[in-house]
Enzyme design. Structure first.
Site, mmCIF file in Angstrom:
data_model
loop_
_atom_site.group_PDB
_atom_site.id
_atom_site.type_symbol
_atom_site.label_atom_id
_atom_site.label_comp_id
_atom_site.label_asym_id
_atom_site.label_seq_id
_atom_site.Cartn_x
_atom_site.Cartn_y
_atom_site.Cartn_z
ATOM 1 C CB SER A 572 38.968 28.978 39.676
ATOM 2 O OG SER A 572 38.065 29.982 39.273
ATOM 3 C CG ASP A 658 41.275 34.038 34.013
ATOM 4 O OD1 ASP A 658 40.073 34.137 33.718
ATOM 5 O OD2 ASP A 658 41.694 33.280 34.901
ATOM 6 C CG HIS A 693 39.224 30.801 34.296
ATOM 7 N ND1 HIS A 693 39.714 31.509 35.372
ATOM 8 C CD2 HIS A 693 38.448 29.812 34.821
ATOM 9 C CE1 HIS A 693 39.255 30.973 36.495
ATOM 10 N NE2 HIS A 693 38.488 29.954 36.194
#
Length: 726
Positions: A572, A658, A693
């Site tokens: 991320s 995501d 995600h």
């Protein structure tokens, strides 16, 4: 001469070529600067050509990791064999029931359960029995049943009303974090017809169990509105609160005392809290303290000396100085003008929270890159407590994590604590505050004869280029040979998030093969306090990246490893870190693992229509309106800075659904890297086509994904080599 026979993996490698992304001229023009983005077309996940490109990259990745098939299966088997698949959590008391979760061998998801307390003074949780149900057990929700027929499943809200008669739960079956909220009558088992689609992932009951408060999101996936739903009434839901400012997220909760419902509104640097007497759920929420730009605060309810107070953790300016590491005030709930200081600001102690119980106050804070808790027993204090009344809960390990866990009850004779280190399995402990007695309720089972004495953890400090000392947490086997070793360097360094010591079963498969694991606590994270964060965001963001590079150089210079044996990993915002260090110092690493990487950061932060962009301006700066921020971000954004040079092997992982970091970022980055890379090292992209995600759902699928990553890491660190063809 007869050629040697090829392996099946070699055949697959030769058959699959890297898909070459077409170029479509696209110009991005801001502040007089023009950037030509040939791969911007890789944005529409419904475009068949985009999907075909992603599937082609998946096939290429599968072919070029086929030699790892056996190792992956071996690692998956190790994770599985070390895990007690049929297990249960330690029950936590809430009202008339003990609540817990069970897992069963062969099932992907947890089963949420409860059983009745034996009496009002029953504070000893039922014994954890892995393979048997408890007396009077009631299944609240079996996620395995809910997940049937879906490739992805995630549970959002799971909350029981105060009287124990109603369950509110929400589910996401796509991975886009849009949840469907439903309600169950726990007395009859009836699932109500009430169903609310496209909610955020939480729900809060009113005290009378007649109303549920929930949130919805705007087009940018920002929770912005709180609604009140009347159970079974068939009436339209009431909009309770709406936040129009796109910089602010909205959250909903309640105090532990159940006395107040709360709405929290927060940007990255400013917050405001609204409260409502829980006995009046249809009333109007009121602000505890008005919103002030740059001031953050949170609120809890406490009863001290028989009087009701709001406890306020804040970073306000006092006497000309801001409480960067936060301070704590208290104020009578009906007289904010009488607000006074409880705990003063301290540059060496970052206050994170204060939890209130009827008889205790629990201070959560961090010092020297470690989390701590301290407890004040209100029964032993005459009047308002001071800092001297808080006593730290101490442990022997050099590196550890400790925090409250599973304490829903306002009135309790014991406090539930969670403890872990890098080498000790997670422990659940009940602490008797009166006597100081600690009762171990459960230690995470690790099957196969695990012995923590076989491993060591330690803290070392690297020096950054500006002289700042960077803490490193190092974990390895005790019997590891001296000298340079295969090494995985992990980092994050954003949002003031702290990566604290924790135990990992899967990590053992690395450590036992001689890999050293190092966690770099770089600036931009929160390990060393708010100052650490402030010096790794907006126009100081490059400190995050150079800290990581300096940590890597330290590990080479001090003999821990060599560039040929070192792999870097981050996900991320940590994926942004990976992209940045790949451009800054590709020669330091033999592999880069970037999960859901935020590598096209400037493009995303320039577009306020994208999910989360506007609220992120406080973290990264606003390049849309500020040319200095634009120039600064462009100077480090990984995608823009890919150039013709020799890159290490790279494995990028993303998910099609995501909503936090779009798949587009990894897809564009890999396309540009594959075009520009002058080395023979492979740049691979792996896209989960039905996940969000957090990646795939279900524990067995997650273990397979972890095994895939670990196998690649072991190959790139040199800890594993394929057997030569026969």
């Amino acid at each position: 001469m007869t050629p040697e026979p090829k392996t099946a993996a070699a055949d697959r490698t030769e058959e699959v070529a890297a898909p070459v992304a077409k170029k479509v001229h696209h110009e991005r023009v801001h502040h007089g600067d023009t950037f030509v983005d040939d791969y911007e077309w890789l944005r529409d996940k419904d475009d068949p050509e985009v999907v075909a490109y992603l599937e082609g990259q998946n096939a290429f990745t599968e072919a070029h990791t086929a030699q790892l098939d056996g190792l992956r299966k071996q690692i998956f088997g190790e994770i599985k064999s070390r895990t007690q698949e049929t297990d249960m959590s330690v029950p936590s008391r809430r009202g008339r029931f003990w609540y817990y979760a069970r897992t069963e061998e062969g099932k992907q998801y947890a089963i949420r359960c409860r059983c009745p307390i034996r009496s009002d003074d029953d504070w000893t949780p039922p014994e954890v029995v892995a393979d048997a149900s408890l007396d009077g057990e009631e299944i609240l929700l079996d996620a395995n049943v809910e997940a049937q027929g879906h490739d992805f499943f995630s549970l959002g809200a799971l909350t029981v009303s105060d009287d124990g008669d109603w369950l509110a739960f929400s589910t996401d079956i796509v991975g886009d974090e849009r949840y469907t909220l439903r309600f169950k009558n726990l007395r009859t088992g009836e699932l109500l017809a009430d169903e609310i689609a496209d909610t955020a992932g939480g729900a809060v009951w009113s005290a009378d169990a007649r109303h549920v408060f929930y949130q919805t999101v705007d087009d940018a996936w920002r929770p912005d509105t709180v609604w009140r739903h009347d159970i079974g009434a068939g009436t339209e839901d009431v909009k309770v609160f709406h936040e129009p400012d796109e910089r602010y997220w909205v959250g909903m909760g309640s105090t532990r005392s159940d006395r107040y419902l709360m709405i929290g509104v927060g940007s990255k640097i400013t917050s405001e809290v609204y409260v409502l007497d829980a006995a009046e759920p249809t009333g109007e929420f009121r602000s505890v303290a008005p919103r002030v730009e740059g001031v953050e605060y949170s609120v809890e309810h406490a009863v001290i000396g028989g009087e009701d107070y709001f406890v306020i953790v804040h970073n306000e300016i006092r006497d000309g100085a801001k409480a960067e590491n936060f301070a704590i005030d208290i104020a009578p709930v009906d007289d904010m003008a009488a607000r006074r200081e409880l705990i003063a600001h301290d540059e060496d102690r970052r206050i994170e929270d204060l939890d209130a119980f009827r008889d205790y106050l629990v201070l959560s804070y961090r010092r020297a890159a470690l989390p701590k808790i301290a407890i004040a027993d209100l029964r032993r204090i005459d009047g308002i407590p001071s800092l001297a009344d808080f006593h730290e809960v101490e442990f022997d390990q050099e590196l550890f994590s400790v925090g409250l866990g599973g304490n829903p009850e306002w009135v309790t004779p014991r406090l539930r604590i969670g403890y872990a280190s890098f080498i000790e399995p997670t422990e659940v402990i009940d602490l008797d505050v009166t006597t100081g007695t600690r009762t171990l309720l459960k230690r995470q089972p690790v099957l196969g004869g695990y012995d923590a004495a076989d491993y060591v953890q330690s803290r070392e400090w690297a020096t950054a280029q500006d002289g700042t000392r960077i803490p490193l947490s190092i974990v390895r086997r005790k019997d590891a040979a001296d000298g340079p070793a295969p090494l995985l360097l992990y980092g994050y360094g954003s949002y003031e998030s702290s990566i604290d010591p924790s135990f990992s079963v899967s990590r053992l498969s690395m450590l036992d093969r001689g890999v050293v694991f190092v966690l770099a606590h770089i600036r931009g994270g929160g390990e060393m306090g708010r100052y650490w964060y402030e010096n790794g965001k907006t126009l100081t963001k490059k400190n995050t990246f150079t800290d990581f590079v300096d940590a890597a150089r330290y590990l080479v210079d001090t003999g821990w490893t060599t560039p040929a044996q070192m792999v870097a990993e981050g996900g991320s915002a940590g994926g942004l870190l990976m992209g940045a260090v790949t451009n800054l110092a590709p020669e330091l690493f033999n592999g880069i693992l970037a999960s859901v990487p935020f590598v096209d950061a400037l493009t995303s932060i320039l577009d306020p229509s994208l999910p989360l962009t506007v609220i992120e301006w406080d973290e990264w700066g606003d390049p849309l309106h500020d040319p200095d921020v634009y120039a600064y971000m462009k100077s480090y954004s990984p995608y823009e800075n890919v150039e013709a040079r020799a890159y290490p092997a790279i494995l990028a992982e993303t998910s099609l659904n995501d909503t936090r970091v779009l798949f587009t970022e990894a897809a564009k980055w890999v396309a540009r890297l594959q075009e520009k890379n002058t080395s023979d090292n492979l740049v691979l992209l792996k896209t989960e086509m039905s996940a969000g995600h957090g990646g795939v759902s279900g524990r067995y699928k997650q273990w397979e994904e972890v095994a895939f990553e670990l196998a690649w890491i072991l190959q790139q660190t040199g800890a594993w080599h394929p057997e030569p063809a026969a």
